[in-house]
Design an enzyme around this catalytic site. Structure first.
Site, PDB file in Angstrom:
ATOM      1  N   ARG A 199     -33.984  98.128  11.496  1.00  0.00           N
ATOM      2  CA  ARG A 199     -34.684  97.907  10.219  1.00  0.00           C
ATOM      3  C   ARG A 199     -35.711  99.010  10.011  1.00  0.00           C
ATOM      4  O   ARG A 199     -35.890  99.512   8.912  1.00  0.00           O
ATOM      5  CB  ARG A 199     -35.344  96.529  10.199  1.00  0.00           C
ATOM      6  CG  ARG A 199     -34.463  95.406   9.683  1.00  0.00           C
ATOM      7  CD  ARG A 199     -33.072  95.381  10.305  1.00  0.00           C
ATOM      8  NE  ARG A 199     -32.246  94.277   9.863  1.00  0.00           N
ATOM      9  CZ  ARG A 199     -32.224  93.085  10.450  1.00  0.00           C
ATOM     10  NH1 ARG A 199     -32.946  92.855  11.540  1.00  0.00           N
ATOM     11  NH2 ARG A 199     -31.459  92.132   9.969  1.00  0.00           N
TER      12      ARG A 199
ATOM     13  N   ASP B   8     -27.703  97.713  12.534  1.00  0.00           N
ATOM     14  CA  ASP B   8     -27.820  96.618  11.567  1.00  0.00           C
ATOM     15  C   ASP B   8     -27.457  97.158  10.187  1.00  0.00           C
ATOM     16  O   ASP B   8     -27.133  98.346  10.051  1.00  0.00           O
ATOM     17  CB  ASP B   8     -29.225  95.998  11.584  1.00  0.00           C
ATOM     18  CG  ASP B   8     -29.165  94.487  11.356  1.00  0.00           C
ATOM     19  OD1 ASP B   8     -28.670  94.085  10.286  1.00  0.00           O
ATOM     20  OD2 ASP B   8     -29.578  93.726  12.234  1.00  0.00           O
TER      21      ASP B   8
ATOM     22  N   HIS C  89     -23.787  92.047   9.752  1.00  0.00           N
ATOM     23  CA  HIS C  89     -24.843  93.066   9.761  1.00  0.00           C
ATOM     24  C   HIS C  89     -24.250  94.464   9.950  1.00  0.00           C
ATOM     25  O   HIS C  89     -24.730  95.260  10.759  1.00  0.00           O
ATOM     26  CB  HIS C  89     -25.883  92.753  10.850  1.00  0.00           C
ATOM     27  CG  HIS C  89     -26.742  91.559  10.515  1.00  0.00           C
ATOM     28  ND1 HIS C  89     -27.724  91.593   9.562  1.00  0.00           N
ATOM     29  CD2 HIS C  89     -26.741  90.286  10.995  1.00  0.00           C
ATOM     30  CE1 HIS C  89     -28.314  90.398   9.473  1.00  0.00           C
ATOM     31  NE2 HIS C  89     -27.721  89.593  10.324  1.00  0.00           N
TER      32      HIS C  89
ATOM     33  N   ASP D 225     -24.310  87.174  14.938  1.00  0.00           N
ATOM     34  CA  ASP D 225     -25.060  86.256  14.078  1.00  0.00           C
ATOM     35  C   ASP D 225     -24.807  86.567  12.608  1.00  0.00           C
ATOM     36  O   ASP D 225     -24.368  87.663  12.258  1.00  0.00           O
ATOM     37  CB  ASP D 225     -26.578  86.383  14.354  1.00  0.00           C
ATOM     38  CG  ASP D 225     -27.078  87.799  14.112  1.00  0.00           C
ATOM     39  OD1 ASP D 225     -26.388  88.744  14.527  1.00  0.00           O
ATOM     40  OD2 ASP D 225     -28.153  87.971  13.493  1.00  0.00           O
ATOM     41  N   GLU D 226     -25.092  85.594  11.793  1.00  0.00           N
ATOM     42  CA  GLU D 226     -25.179  85.754  10.337  1.00  0.00           C
ATOM     43  C   GLU D 226     -24.047  86.612   9.774  1.00  0.00           C
ATOM     44  O   GLU D 226     -24.294  87.653   9.162  1.00  0.00           O
ATOM     45  CB  GLU D 226     -26.552  86.361   9.990  1.00  0.00           C
ATOM     46  CG  GLU D 226     -27.690  85.472  10.438  1.00  0.00           C
ATOM     47  CD  GLU D 226     -29.081  86.043  10.198  1.00  0.00           C
ATOM     48  OE1 GLU D 226     -30.007  85.251   9.953  1.00  0.00           O
ATOM     49  OE2 GLU D 226     -29.256  87.285  10.278  1.00  0.00           O
TER      50      GLU D 226
ATOM     51  N   TRP E  96     -31.005  81.428  19.404  1.00  0.00           N
ATOM     52  CA  TRP E  96     -32.156  81.788  18.554  1.00  0.00           C
ATOM     53  C   TRP E  96     -32.432  80.756  17.478  1.00  0.00           C
ATOM     54  O   TRP E  96     -33.556  80.562  17.053  1.00  0.00           O
ATOM     55  CB  TRP E  96     -31.940  83.178  17.929  1.00  0.00           C
ATOM     56  CG  TRP E  96     -30.946  83.240  16.794  1.00  0.00           C
ATOM     57  CD1 TRP E  96     -29.593  83.303  16.902  1.00  0.00           C
ATOM     58  CD2 TRP E  96     -31.244  83.257  15.395  1.00  0.00           C
ATOM     59  NE1 TRP E  96     -29.018  83.364  15.658  1.00  0.00           N
ATOM     60  CE2 TRP E  96     -30.014  83.347  14.711  1.00  0.00           C
ATOM     61  CE3 TRP E  96     -32.425  83.218  14.653  1.00  0.00           C
ATOM     62  CZ2 TRP E  96     -29.920  83.385  13.315  1.00  0.00           C
ATOM     63  CZ3 TRP E  96     -32.337  83.257  13.262  1.00  0.00           C
ATOM     64  CH2 TRP E  96     -31.095  83.342  12.609  1.00  0.00           C
TER      65      TRP E  96
ATOM     66  N   TYR F 274     -40.206  84.256  18.182  1.00  0.00           N
ATOM     67  CA  TYR F 274     -40.003  85.348  17.235  1.00  0.00           C
ATOM     68  C   TYR F 274     -41.378  85.940  16.904  1.00  0.00           C
ATOM     69  O   TYR F 274     -42.148  85.376  16.122  1.00  0.00           O
ATOM     70  CB  TYR F 274     -39.272  84.846  15.983  1.00  0.00           C
ATOM     71  CG  TYR F 274     -37.764  85.009  16.084  1.00  0.00           C
ATOM     72  CD1 TYR F 274     -37.122  84.859  17.317  1.00  0.00           C
ATOM     73  CD2 TYR F 274     -36.982  85.331  14.981  1.00  0.00           C
ATOM     74  CE1 TYR F 274     -35.743  85.034  17.431  1.00  0.00           C
ATOM     75  CE2 TYR F 274     -35.603  85.505  15.086  1.00  0.00           C
ATOM     76  CZ  TYR F 274     -34.998  85.350  16.311  1.00  0.00           C
ATOM     77  OH  TYR F 274     -33.644  85.521  16.426  1.00  0.00           O
TER      78      TYR F 274
ATOM     79  N   ASP G 187     -42.229  88.365  15.210  1.00  0.00           N
ATOM     80  CA  ASP G 187     -42.461  88.918  13.869  1.00  0.00           C
ATOM     81  C   ASP G 187     -43.108  87.877  12.961  1.00  0.00           C
ATOM     82  O   ASP G 187     -43.470  88.187  11.831  1.00  0.00           O
ATOM     83  CB  ASP G 187     -41.157  89.436  13.245  1.00  0.00           C
ATOM     84  CG  ASP G 187     -40.060  88.380  13.171  1.00  0.00           C
ATOM     85  OD1 ASP G 187     -40.128  87.373  13.913  1.00  0.00           O
ATOM     86  OD2 ASP G 187     -39.117  88.569  12.379  1.00  0.00           O
TER      87      ASP G 187
ATOM     88  N   THR H  25     -38.012  93.989  12.805  1.00  0.00           N
ATOM     89  CA  THR H  25     -38.968  94.939  12.210  1.00  0.00           C
ATOM     90  C   THR H  25     -38.797  95.173  10.701  1.00  0.00           C
ATOM     91  O   THR H  25     -39.184  96.219  10.194  1.00  0.00           O
ATOM     92  CB  THR H  25     -38.893  96.289  12.947  1.00  0.00           C
ATOM     93  OG1 THR H  25     -37.570  96.821  12.794  1.00  0.00           O
ATOM     94  CG2 THR H  25     -39.234  96.151  14.416  1.00  0.00           C
ATOM     95  N   GLU H  26     -38.245  94.173   9.993  1.00  0.00           N
ATOM     96  CA  GLU H  26     -38.184  94.347   8.529  1.00  0.00           C
ATOM     97  C   GLU H  26     -39.562  94.713   7.971  1.00  0.00           C
ATOM     98  O   GLU H  26     -39.681  95.569   7.098  1.00  0.00           O
ATOM     99  CB  GLU H  26     -37.724  93.053   7.848  1.00  0.00           C
ATOM    100  CG  GLU H  26     -36.258  92.716   8.038  1.00  0.00           C
ATOM    101  CD  GLU H  26     -36.000  91.814   9.228  1.00  0.00           C
ATOM    102  OE1 GLU H  26     -36.789  91.871  10.209  1.00  0.00           O
ATOM    103  OE2 GLU H  26     -35.020  91.057   9.200  1.00  0.00           O
TER     104      GLU H  26
HETATM  105  C1  ACM Z   1     -31.226  86.597  14.321  1.00  0.00           C
HETATM  106  O1  ACM Z   1     -32.448  86.414  14.262  1.00  0.00           O
HETATM  107  N1  ACM Z   1     -30.513  86.754  13.221  1.00  0.00           N
HETATM  108  C2  ACM Z   1     -30.545  86.648  15.594  1.00  0.00           C
END
Ligand code: ACM
Length: 519
Positions: free
Chosen positions: A183, A212, A289, A351-352, A418, A443, A445, A497-498
């Site tokens: 990110r 990503d 991603h 993920d996602e 997670w 997390y 962040d 780190t967005e």
């Molecule tokens: C994640 O936070 N998408 C692994």
């Protein structure tokens, strides 16, 4: 960075809570006839983080002479001696390293101790100086870190180390921390500083999130467009994406962002980490991603492009198609990545990964028919199993985020849980290895202010993660039996780190939480 001396004692993390009793009983027996020490005193205010398993403090201090002799013979002893030498030099001392223990102010020794754990150590400071013994280099290194914590951070007139007798070993095999360099790109010098911080607090696993939607960060010689195109984006979103409701809320900075590590730089960082007994786990995200990949190689998508390296955060429906070309791509990429990282694990993300594009794809429908797969989640399971076979053939273990459970996993896969602990609990029940990394507790962040997006805090993702919650985390869920607990390798905290564009903010977010999660 704040220093360990500032931390309130109540926040000190126990290096080992779980196995403490057994260990204490056995080590107590072997340590009863302690050499003539001065009077034992309360072992408070030593500022040790994480708090060692057993700390005994005694009346008196060892005054450091101007010239310090460190005894070290084996390569590990000499490696650790080098770190102590550098630290003593900062304190204004002249240091020599010699194989002769009889001359030593600080004696480093690889040898048998009560614990068989290679990360365990014993540290004594008495009238003769300091002595660290461990059965392996990692333990010796951790003993040296503890010794450094007993020293002041800067040069002073008279430096004296309190008399102590410390026995220590970690509670968990996997003590991890992840840095997202996709990110926002972070230069090698900062990655090394980050690794130094992990090492100082006895964290042994650095998970390097290298790819990503917003950037690809590792040179792959077979795919030069990954570093020419995927490593860069045109601009970045301004502000907190969670607060943006209407299209006009989305504003961009107009500043191109990017960067990547050459394979030589990666080897240099890996060697740097190895000297600090840290294993690096690379993450190459698939199949989700992956927009940055599609920006360079749109032929890997189910739908014709063009695509652009993503300039906003979140989740994209555009993911690679599970075609033979895509397998070829990832196998070629992994064939270059695997030799760079000597550790056992390769993280494949997982993920996602929304399946919209896969559901619309004739190619995917054909795969489902041919492979007798019930749904698109099973297609991801099938995809992961193929990648896992490739990794296993190269001597590596697959680790992925807990979504990889949804399509079915092999007994050899390791799960990083997670989305809470649910995935980790399910995996441990099936006998899969687990690293607990729940966003709710680990997390980093997330914000430390109860007011989301508080005006007194810099921009961040907006969750609330007070330090007490980080500190309270126990990865050994009561929903699992003691037999299932053995599949929990340990814990990991993650720094996405967005909203972290620069090293200073990464450190702001990292500390002091880095000290507090269980180790
Ligand atoms: C994640 O936070 N998408 C692994």
């Amino acid at each position: 960075m704040l220093d360990a001396w500032c931390i309130p004692f109540t926040y000190l993390t126990s290096f080992m809570k779980k196995k403490a009793y057994l260990f204490l009983i056995f080590s107590w027996i072997s340590f009863l006839p302690a050499r003539a020490q001065t009077q034992e005193i309360p072992a408070s205010n030593l500022g040790l983080v994480p708090l060692p398993l057993e700390v005994k403090a005694y009346e008196g201090k060892f005054s450091l002479p101007a010239k310090i002799v460190i005894a070290a013979k084996t390569p590990d002893e000499q490696n650790v001696a080098g770190f102590l030498k550098d630290y003593f030099a900062v304190l204004g001392k002249v240091v020599t390293i010699t194989p002769d223990a009889s001359l030593a102010t600080v004696n480093l020794k690889i040898g048998a101790i009560t614990s068989k754990n290679p990360e365990a150590y014993q540290l004594t400071v008495n009238q003769s100086g300091a002595s660290i013994t461990a059965s392996a280099g990692a333990g010796l290194f951790y003993g040296a870190q503890t010794l450094m914590q007993l020293l002041p951070p800067t040069a002073q007139e008279n430096i004296a180390i309190p008399y102590v007798r410390i026995i220590d070993e970690p509670a968990f095999k996997w003590r991890g921390n992840m840095l997202d360099v996709a990110r926002h790109f972070f230069p090698v010098a900062f990655v090394k500083k980050y690794i130094d911080n992990l090492a100082a607090y006895k964290i042994n696993t650095f998970h390097w999130h290298l790819t990503d939607d917003q950037g690809w960060r590792v040179e792959i010689k077979k795919y030069p467009k990954l570093t020419q195109i995927s490593a860069f984006r045109n601009e970045s979103l301004v502000g907190a994406q969670q607060l943006m409701k209407k299209p006009e809320d989305f504003k961009y900075d107009g500043i191109p962002h990017g960067g990547f590590y050459t394979q030589e730089e990666i080897k240099d960082v890996v060697a740097y980490a190895q000297k600090r007994y840290i294993t690096i786990v690379p993450e190459i995200e698939m199949p989700g991603h992956s927009v940055a990949i599609l920006a360079a190689y749109p032929e890997l998508a189910c739908k014709p492009g063009p695509y652009q390296t993503r300039t906003l955060w979140g989740i994209s429906e555009d993911i690679v198609c599970p075609s033979e070309e895509t397998f070829q791509f990832f196998e070629n990429v992994l064939a270059e990545v695997v030799p760079l990282f000597p550790g056992k694990y390769v993280h494949i993300g997982g993920d996602e990964a929304p399946k919209d594009r896969w559901r619309e794809s004739d190619l995917v429908k054909g795969i489902m028919k041919k492979e007798k797969l019930k749904d698109v989640e099973q297609v991801q399971g099938w995809f992961n199993n193929r990648i896992e076979k490739f990794l296993l053939a190269k001597g590596k273990k697959l680790i992925g985020w807990d979504e990889i459970l949804e399509g079915g996993i092999s007994p050899k896969s390791t799960i990083m849980s997670w989305r809470g602990e649910k995935g980790g609990i399910e995996a441990a029940r099936h006998g899969n290895e687990v690293v607990m990394s729940p966003a709710s507790h680990l997390y980093l962040d997330h914000g430390q202010n109860p007011v989301p997006h508080s005006p007194v805090e810099p921009l961040m993702i907006g969750g609330y993660l007070p330090l007490e919650k980080v500190y309270s985390y126990n990865p050994l869920s009561s929903e699992l039996t003691p037999a299932q607990h053995k599949y929990i390798l340990g814990v990991q905290a993650n720094l996405w780190t967005e909203y972290i564009p620069a090293p200073e903010k990464a450190e702001y977010m990292l500390f002091p939480a880095l000290w507090l999660y269980p180790k």
